[in-house]
Design a protein around this motif. Structure first.
Motif, PDB file in Angstrom:
ATOM      1  N   VAL A  18       0.786  -1.267   0.079  1.00  0.00           N
ATOM      2  CA  VAL A  18       0.038   0.038  -0.068  1.00  0.00           C
ATOM      3  C   VAL A  18       0.826   1.238  -0.151  1.00  0.00           C
ATOM      4  N   ARG A  19       0.701   2.291  -1.118  1.00  0.00           N
ATOM      5  CA  ARG A  19       1.245   3.330  -0.902  1.00  0.00           C
ATOM      6  C   ARG A  19       0.419   4.318  -0.313  1.00  0.00           C
ATOM      7  N   ALA A  20       0.590   4.325   0.958  1.00  0.00           N
ATOM      8  CA  ALA A  20      -0.214   5.386   1.766  1.00  0.00           C
ATOM      9  C   ALA A  20      -0.080   6.775   1.377  1.00  0.00           C
ATOM     10  N   VAL A  21       1.203   7.258   1.169  1.00  0.00           N
ATOM     11  CA  VAL A  21       1.402   8.499   0.564  1.00  0.00           C
ATOM     12  C   VAL A  21       2.486   8.334  -0.489  1.00  0.00           C
ATOM     13  N   ASP A  22       2.044   9.059  -1.782  1.00  0.00           N
ATOM     14  CA  ASP A  22       3.063   8.774  -2.787  1.00  0.00           C
ATOM     15  C   ASP A  22       3.466  10.047  -3.362  1.00  0.00           C
ATOM     16  N   ASP A  23       4.834  10.520  -3.561  1.00  0.00           N
ATOM     17  CA  ASP A  23       5.372  11.859  -4.039  1.00  0.00           C
ATOM     18  C   ASP A  23       4.424  12.930  -3.740  1.00  0.00           C
TER      19      ASP A  23
END
Ligand SMILES: Nc1ncnc2c1ncn2[C@@H]1O[C@H](COP(=O)(O)OP(=O)(O)O)[C@@H](O)[C@H]1O
Ligand SMILES: [Mg+2]
Lengths: 290, 280
Positions: A18-23
């Motif tokens: 899971v990318r909880a926060v991405d860039d």
């Protein structure tokens, strides 16, 4: 003069797959009310808790009041107020006991009695926190967030689960704090909350910021095509146009006066928001909307 | 938006509150909270006192074949249990609850030094344990013919057994607070082993009635050695004959309790989590 309160570049945090926060990139100026708006699971708490120095990040640069929260000092914590998403602590203590106690942690605290007045809990000051309603309990959380006279206040979903009256009361409190110069960063999944409170909004979906700006201009809303509809030969006709005034003039000439059931609409904030978070679910379109 | 926050000049200059001041304030708050929580008061504070009344009513007179009164015997055991209850059980459950209900999360967002949190816990543990001991001794003397030792060195023994025992047990409790998955399960996860430990450490049942493997297990933990040390204080030289080895083994007690202080500290430093299992 504006100063940057929060600056974020390329922030990323993942849990397994899971990318909880991405860039994520963010710039929040001192003195503004900034809302991070997004549905459940969008990554709001993850992002905010990284800014608070509570969670670690995987990548990116973060500066909050000029300090990397990863290396938070006591001095820095005294300048930052935190209202967590959920709290059930201090249940057996009274509101006043709790506020007085927490005031003792800070070098330059607010007067607990003034804070009690400000959050409108003076009449409940000697009630144990366990006995408070949800809205009152949430105001205790806000009171604890501001007891240290912070320059910057983080509020994670401050009004979730509150009734409309309690929500509005809390909104007024937040506006009140902002007027006194406290920078406010709040998360919410309520569109009307972001619209009512925030000067600027970042819409978060699937860990990515899919739109950012003043609520009125969000997602190109101000410049979006307007839809002109009317009734002609018993059928509803419509035209999507960037120059609705010209369209209406032309129609008026054609009908020689009143155009039957004429209306001109722009996408509501809700339309824009639903489109934005819908697209956030599909990473391929996320970039193009922004 | 313009207008930087109008920071009062005092803000930068005012000193941060000291660990001592905030630790003391946390100690007061922890104690206030402790005595307002019915569970904690009943299970941790009142338990040894209730048992003393029960034992005092059941067992009267002297231990068969000796001149030692039962009151001396069980008071020593109950003091050991009270000290471990106030430290191990109190902290094991209390910190697990703090982690679960958002207390630790809240504190993490404030400038409170970590040390002040633990100072507060220690003050609370000391107060609860001392109050328990004083009540146990007073009840014993007033109602059950408990005789307090009059030699000074016995009280010196009492002091070091108390200090080493409470420190080791408190550290064990802090480490154990990471085991329960939630506040709801904390009292079961912490209390069950503690009750078992009390039974195999000679608090309720004399060692002579225990199988050897249970004694071996008990010998690893601080409670057996605390009780043994307290028996040396309250039973005197005549009571040594009741011990398995015919001696109170105070040197070994000091060694094991000291090892728990050192080992417990290492365990805490390496395993303590400020965050709950669900926090990132
Ligand atoms: N500690 C964690 N462990 C595993 N996954 C997590 C953790 N915290 C958050 N997540 C996941 O990261 C995503 C974002 O969560 P969160 O930041 O809580 O979203 P929001 O606050 O917007 O509801 C979700 O998919 C959530 O399941
Ligand atoms: Mg959240």
């Amino acid at each position: 003069m504006t100063r940057t309160a929060v600056k974020v570049r390329g922030l990323a945090k993942r849990y397994g797959e899971v990318r909880a926060v991405d860039d994520m990139d963010l710039d929040i100026q001192a003195g503004e009310i900034f809302a991070i708006l997004g549905p459940n699971g969008a990554g709001k708490s993850t992002a905010v808790e990284i800014l608070e120095g509570y969670r670690d990040r995987d990548a990116g640069e973060v500066s909050v009041l000029g300090v990397d929260p990863r290396h938070a000092t006591r001095r820095w914590r005294a300048r930052v107020g935190v209202v967590p998403q959920t709290a059930g602590d201090a249940a057996e203590l009274t509101v006043r006991e709790t506020l007085r106690h927490f005031a003792g942690y800070y070098p330059n605290p607010a007067d607990p009695e003034e804070v009690l007045d400000r959050v409108q809990l003076a009449d409940r000051a000697d009630t144990r926190i366990r006995r408070l309603s949800g809205g009152q309990r949430r105001r205790v959380d806000v009171a604890l967030g501001v007891i240290g006279n912070p320059e910057l206040l983080f509020l994670d979903e401050p009004t979730t689960g509150l009734d409309p009256e309690a929500r509005r009361r809390l909104w007024r409190l937040i506006e009140d704090l902002a007027r006194d110069g406290t920078t406010i960063v709040l998360t919410t999944h309520y569109l009307d909350e972001a619209e009512a409170l925030a000067g600027r909004v970042a819409v978060l979906a699937g860990g990515r910021i899919v739109a950012e700006g003043a609520p009125a201009t969000l997602g190109g809303r101000a410049t979006a095509q307007a839809r002109v509809t009317w009734l002609e030969d018993g059928r509803r006709e419509h035209v999507d146009t960037g120059t609705p005034t010209t369209t209406v003039q032309r129609l008026a000439r054609r009908f020689g006066g009143e155009v039957p059931e004429l209306s001109v609409t722009r996408p509501s904030l809700e339309d824009v928001y639903l489109r934005l978070i819908g697209s956030g679910a599909e990473p391929t379109t996320a970039g193009s909307v922004r | 938006m313009s207008g930087a926050p109008a920071a009062p000049p005092a803000r930068a200059a005012a000193p941060l509150p000291s660990i001592a001041a905030t630790g003391w304030s946390r100690g007061l708050l922890e104690t206030k909270t402790f005595f307002r929580e019915r569970d904690a008061v009943v299970f941790t504070f009142a338990f040894p006192i209730v048992l003393q009344v029960v034992f005092g009513s059941i067992f009267r007179g002297a231990v068969p074949g000796t001149e030692i009164s039962f009151a001396q015997l069980y008071t020593a055991g109950l003091i050991g249990a009270a000290v471990m209850g106030a430290s191990f059980q109190n902290l094991g459950i209390g910190i697990a609850v703090d982690r679960d209900d958002g207390t630790l999360r809240r504190l993490a967002g404030t400038p409170l030094p970590h040390g002040a949190y633990f100072t507060g816990k220690v003050l609370n543990v000391l107060l609860v344990a001392l109050l328990d001991v004083v009540i146990l001794l007073a009840l014993g003397v007033l109602m059950y013919d408990l005789k307090l030792p009059d030699e000074l060195f016995r009280w010196a023994t009492f002091a070091w057994v108390f200090v080493l025992g409470i420190t080791g047990s408190a550290l064990l409790g802090i480490a154990a607070s990471g085991l329960p998955r939630s506040a709801k399960s904390a009292s079961a996860v912490i209390s069950l082993p503690f009750v078992v430990l009390q039974f195999i450490s000679g608090v309720f049942v004399p060692f002579t009635q225990l199988p050897e493997w249970l004694i071996t297990i008990a010998s690893v933990f601080p409670l057996k050695w605390m009780c043994q040390g307290f028996r040396s204080v309250f039973l005197g030289d005549a009571g040594a004959a009741l011990e398995l080895t015919g001696s109170y083994e105070l040197d070994r007690a000091a060694l094991v309790l000291g090892a728990w202080v050192a080992g417990g500290l290492i365990l805490c430093l390496t395993t303590f989590r400020w965050k709950g299992r669900r926090d990132g």
